[in-house]
Design an enzyme around this catalytic site. Structure first.
Site, PDB file in Angstrom:
ATOM      1  N   THR A 120       3.946  -0.757   4.148  1.00 24.03           N
ATOM      2  CA  THR A 120       2.602  -1.110   4.574  1.00 24.03           C
ATOM      3  C   THR A 120       1.984  -1.999   3.513  1.00 24.03           C
ATOM      4  O   THR A 120       2.046  -1.693   2.318  1.00 24.03           O
ATOM      5  CB  THR A 120       1.738   0.145   4.776  1.00 24.03           C
ATOM      6  OG1 THR A 120       2.355   0.993   5.749  1.00 24.03           O
ATOM      7  CG2 THR A 120       0.345  -0.222   5.248  1.00 24.03           C
ATOM      8  N   LEU A 159       0.814  -1.212   0.000  1.00 27.91           N
ATOM      9  CA  LEU A 159       0.000   0.000   0.000  1.00 27.91           C
ATOM     10  C   LEU A 159       0.847   1.261   0.000  1.00 27.91           C
ATOM     11  O   LEU A 159       0.393   2.317  -0.456  1.00 27.91           O
ATOM     12  CB  LEU A 159      -0.925   0.003   1.220  1.00 27.91           C
ATOM     13  CG  LEU A 159      -1.981  -1.109   1.280  1.00 27.91           C
ATOM     14  CD1 LEU A 159      -2.743  -1.034   2.597  1.00 27.91           C
ATOM     15  CD2 LEU A 159      -2.944  -1.010   0.108  1.00 27.91           C
ATOM     16  N   GLY A 160       2.034   1.174   0.547  1.00 25.92           N
ATOM     17  CA  GLY A 160       2.893   2.353   0.613  1.00 25.92           C
ATOM     18  C   GLY A 160       4.134   2.049   1.421  1.00 25.92           C
ATOM     19  O   GLY A 160       4.310   0.950   1.944  1.00 25.92           O
ATOM     20  N   ASP A 173      -0.942  13.842  13.208  1.00 24.37           N
ATOM     21  CA  ASP A 173      -0.826  13.907  11.749  1.00 24.37           C
ATOM     22  C   ASP A 173      -2.201  13.905  11.077  1.00 24.37           C
ATOM     23  O   ASP A 173      -2.434  13.180  10.117  1.00 24.37           O
ATOM     24  CB  ASP A 173       0.010  12.719  11.249  1.00 24.37           C
ATOM     25  CG  ASP A 173       0.554  12.941   9.841  1.00 24.37           C
ATOM     26  OD1 ASP A 173       0.542  14.105   9.377  1.00 24.37           O
ATOM     27  OD2 ASP A 173       0.966  11.964   9.204  1.00 24.37           O
ATOM     28  N   PHE A 213       9.884   4.119   8.205  1.00 23.86           N
ATOM     29  CA  PHE A 213       9.964   3.008   9.143  1.00 23.86           C
ATOM     30  C   PHE A 213       9.748   1.668   8.464  1.00 23.86           C
ATOM     31  O   PHE A 213       9.891   0.627   9.100  1.00 23.86           O
ATOM     32  CB  PHE A 213       8.946   3.185  10.269  1.00 23.86           C
ATOM     33  CG  PHE A 213       7.522   3.165   9.801  1.00 23.86           C
ATOM     34  CD1 PHE A 213       6.815   1.983   9.729  1.00 23.86           C
ATOM     35  CD2 PHE A 213       6.907   4.341   9.420  1.00 23.86           C
ATOM     36  CE1 PHE A 213       5.505   1.974   9.294  1.00 23.86           C
ATOM     37  CE2 PHE A 213       5.599   4.332   8.974  1.00 23.86           C
ATOM     38  CZ  PHE A 213       4.901   3.147   8.914  1.00 23.86           C
ATOM     39  N   GLY A 214       9.396   1.648   7.195  1.00 22.60           N
ATOM     40  CA  GLY A 214       9.171   0.379   6.504  1.00 22.60           C
ATOM     41  C   GLY A 214       8.036   0.493   5.509  1.00 22.60           C
ATOM     42  O   GLY A 214       7.727   1.580   5.015  1.00 22.60           O
ATOM     43  N   GLY A 258       7.384   4.114   3.962  1.00 25.06           N
ATOM     44  CA  GLY A 258       7.872   5.320   4.618  1.00 25.06           C
ATOM     45  C   GLY A 258       9.198   5.048   5.279  1.00 25.06           C
ATOM     46  O   GLY A 258       9.859   4.029   5.012  1.00 25.06           O
ATOM     47  N   LYS A 285       1.832  -3.294   8.978  1.00 23.73           N
ATOM     48  CA  LYS A 285       2.799  -2.201   8.958  1.00 23.73           C
ATOM     49  C   LYS A 285       4.145  -2.748   9.391  1.00 23.73           C
ATOM     50  O   LYS A 285       4.308  -3.233  10.507  1.00 23.73           O
ATOM     51  CB  LYS A 285       2.339  -1.069   9.881  1.00 23.73           C
ATOM     52  CG  LYS A 285       1.111  -0.352   9.355  1.00 23.73           C
ATOM     53  CD  LYS A 285       0.873   0.956  10.055  1.00 23.73           C
ATOM     54  CE  LYS A 285      -0.263   1.725   9.378  1.00 23.73           C
ATOM     55  NZ  LYS A 285      -0.481   3.042   9.989  1.00 23.73           N
TER      56      LYS A 285
END
Length: 626
Positions: free
Chosen positions: A49, A41-42, A170, A46-47, A44, A65
């Site tokens: 998803t 899915l995406g 956020d 930190f890793g 970032g 995640k």
């Protein structure tokens, strides 16, 4: 782009059939011995998803995640895991129907590396960023009414997390999902884990030092500059988000770059009340904002509490503010007087609320003392009987009055907004209210004692618990909804197509769900379809009372050919058939035959519900061939 992994751990582009590195055949990876990865899915800092299927829960969709910091050395990795687990533990404690539930955390190896994963519910629906983009394609944005409703729906979420010491950090259109299931907003992507990852990264690399979580324009200055966050930091971001939905413009287009003031009124006109609320939520100085989400809700619901916009720019330095000279709280006697003056209005408000609550709860007098001189002997006896019967049934008094009041004022709109008096003139209206109360008691008496006693206290969290219990029976939430709706709409056909779940009558739907889960667990409403030795077909039959329903499940294999035949009076029985992954083959259908090559392996659901005013007999036949 999503990835696929070969048995040797090599990463390959999605859609590849064979590994580009070693030629091994590819398949969807299984993580944690149960989560089959569908796609990425995406990603970032930190890793990554992933969207995955939980094979232990009938392939229910969930989100994984990954936490894979770019750290070297065992000590650094252990520190990262410790921080991750600590933050995840905080998020795991959040149990709110508009927050994705954090299920568990596990470790697994991916491409030869040990990684941590956090598992949470998958929320089906578009983000508000996607909804805004779709509207902009048609030259539209969100209306004030829609934004006000969204504000009312999100503030209770913030009140819940803030009460538990959690700040989202956020909030933006990307992090609010419009859930398809009930059209409620869901707050996703809490920033705690991400901020922890950023903080850890800054410890490892000086280049990343000072990294702050939050989106420019959405997060207030103190969050972006110092990293400090408070509950009102979320309120600031929420107001910014709603103004983006209203205007279709990003915050940098709504803020004066010279004065650093919000200039949203150049883009949209709002009611004075909502405009003043936004001004205070977006105040530059934290002390000028609302102190809590509840305070914003109070201002929305009570115009008297709506803040007056400041007469000086919100960016003015603190020294320009001069409080009026009054009693000095620094003097001993001044403190006493100040405390007394502060208590007096509070006492007055409390006394006013007591009187208001007394009027509302005593509004139409099911609990009225029987010695009121204006009441006839018959009316006193009638009200006493209603009160005694309600108490005998274990129905909450406040809920019952709200339920009957809602029905009364919808039936007699000319009485809307007034409280029935104890005078002779209102005797006929009090009689009609009592007659409605008696009918509602007749209806509620059909519920089980345990479900009746919870009327008025059911929440969406209770519904989630009921759905989890149903899932343990190899049934889906959709099947439970079918059974609930059959009985509820048989009782209240006028509610079909209405948004009733948050109304007093919606509590009855919850009570019906409570009873249906009990019936499913006891086996009285659930049957597992079994084939005899050497047999490939079987039949089940039963008679359903009006509003009744029954669920059947059958463990079938992908590729088998199945034939379903329903023998019942025309339109008297509705049939729904669902696959293990929730694909709809039939939904509330009067169609009496279905022939299909089964697309999946697992438990198929066959739900039959009555669609008749009298008992309805049916015979359900199922034949399965290789």
């Amino acid at each position: 782009m999503s990835s696929a992994y070969c048995p040797n751990g090599h990463e390959n582009p999605s859609g590849s059939r064979f590994c580009l590195h070693c030629g091994a055949p590819l398949s969807s990876p299984i993580l944690g011995d149960r989560y089959r990865v569908d796609r990425e899915l995406g990603r970032g800092g930190f890793g990554r998803t992933y969207l995955a299927q939980d094979t232990n829960r009938f392939d229910e969709l969930c989100v994984l995640k990954e936490f894979a910091p770019q750290a070297s050395g065992t000590q650094a990795l252990d520190k990262a895991r410790e921080l991750f687990e600590r933050e995840a533990g905080i998020l795991y404690q959040l149990q709110h129907p508009q927050i994705p539930r954090f299920r568990e955390m596990f470790r697994d190896r991916v491409a030869g590396e040990s990684k941590l994963f956090l598992v949470q519910d998958y929320i089906e629906g578009p983000t508000y960023r996607q909804l805004l983009w779709e509207r902009q394609q048609q030259g539209q944005t969100f209306s004030e009414a829609e934004v006000r409703r969204l504000l009312e729906q999100i503030l209770p979420i913030l009140a819940y997390i803030h009460d538990r010491g959690v700040v989202h950090r956020d909030i933006s259109p990307e992090n609010i999902i419009h859930r398809h299931a009930d059209n409620f907003p869901v707050l996703i992507d809490f920033g705690g884990v991400k901020e922890m990852a950023a903080r850890f990264a800054s410890q490892l690399s000086p280049e990343t030092a000072g990294t702050r979580l939050g989106k420019m324009g959405y997060a207030p200055d103190e969050q972006m500059q110092t990293g400090r966050v408070y509950s009102h930091s979320d309120l600031y971001a929420l107001a910014a988000t709603l103004l983006v939905l209203l205007t279709g413009k990003e915050p940098h287009d709504l803020i004066d770059p010279q004065m650093l003031e919000w200039k949203w009124r150049d883009r949209v006109q709002l009611s004075p009340q909502l405009g003043a609320i936004f001004d205070r939520m977006l105040a530059r100085h934290p002390g000028d904002r609302f102190p809590s989400a509840q305070a914003v809700l109070d201002a929305l619901n009570d115009p008297q509490k709506t803040p007056v916009p400041p007469t000086v720019p919100t960016v003015a330095p603190p020294s320009t503010f001069r409080p009026r000279r009054a009693i000095s709280a620094s003097q001993p006697w001044g403190k006493v007087v100040a405390i007394v003056l502060s208590i007096v209005p509070i006492v007055g408000v409390i006394w006013g609320l007591v009187n208001i609550v007394g009027q509302v709860s005593d509004r139409n007098s099911i609990e009225t003392p029987t010695n009121r001189s204006n009441y006839s002997r018959d009316e006193q006896q009638r009200k006493t009987e209603i009160r005694d019967r309600r108490q005998e049934l274990g129905i909450d008094r406040k809920f019952f009055i709200q339920l009957v009041d809602r029905d009364f004022y919808q039936t007699y709109p000319e009485q809307q907004g007034r409280t029935l008096s104890t005078t002779k003139e209102d005797e006929i209206w009090r009689q009609r209210w009592d007659e409605m109360a008696e009918k509602w008691l007749d209806r509620l008496s059909e519920l089980s004692p345990s479900s009746r006693q919870q009327l008025g206290s059911y929440t969406r969290s209770d519904l989630n618990d009921l759905k989890n219990r149903v899932n343990q029976l190899n049934l889906s939430s959709r099947a439970l909804n079918d059974l609930n709706d059959a009985r509820f709409f048989d009782w209240f056909p006028q509610q079909e197509g209405q948004n009733f779940i948050d109304e007093p009558i919606g509590q009855i739907w919850y009570a019906i769900a409570h009873e249906n889960v009990d019936r499913l667990e006891s086996g009285s409403a659930l049957e597992t379809i079994q084939f005899g030795s050497g047999e490939t077909s079987t039949a089940m039959s039963d008679t359903l009372e009006p509003g009744g329903g029954k669920a059947y499940i059958a463990d079938l294999e992908r590729g088998q050919f199945a034939e379903v035949y329903l023998d019942a009076d025309t339109d008297a029985i509705l049939l729904s058939v669902y696959t293990p992954k929730g694909q709809v083959l039939l939904a509330d259908s009067t169609q009496n035959t279905l022939s299909v090559n089964l697309p999946e392996s697992g438990y198929y659901e066959f739900i039959v519900v009555a669609n008749s005013n009298s008992p309805a007999f049916y015979r359900l036949e199922l034949a399965v061939k290789p």
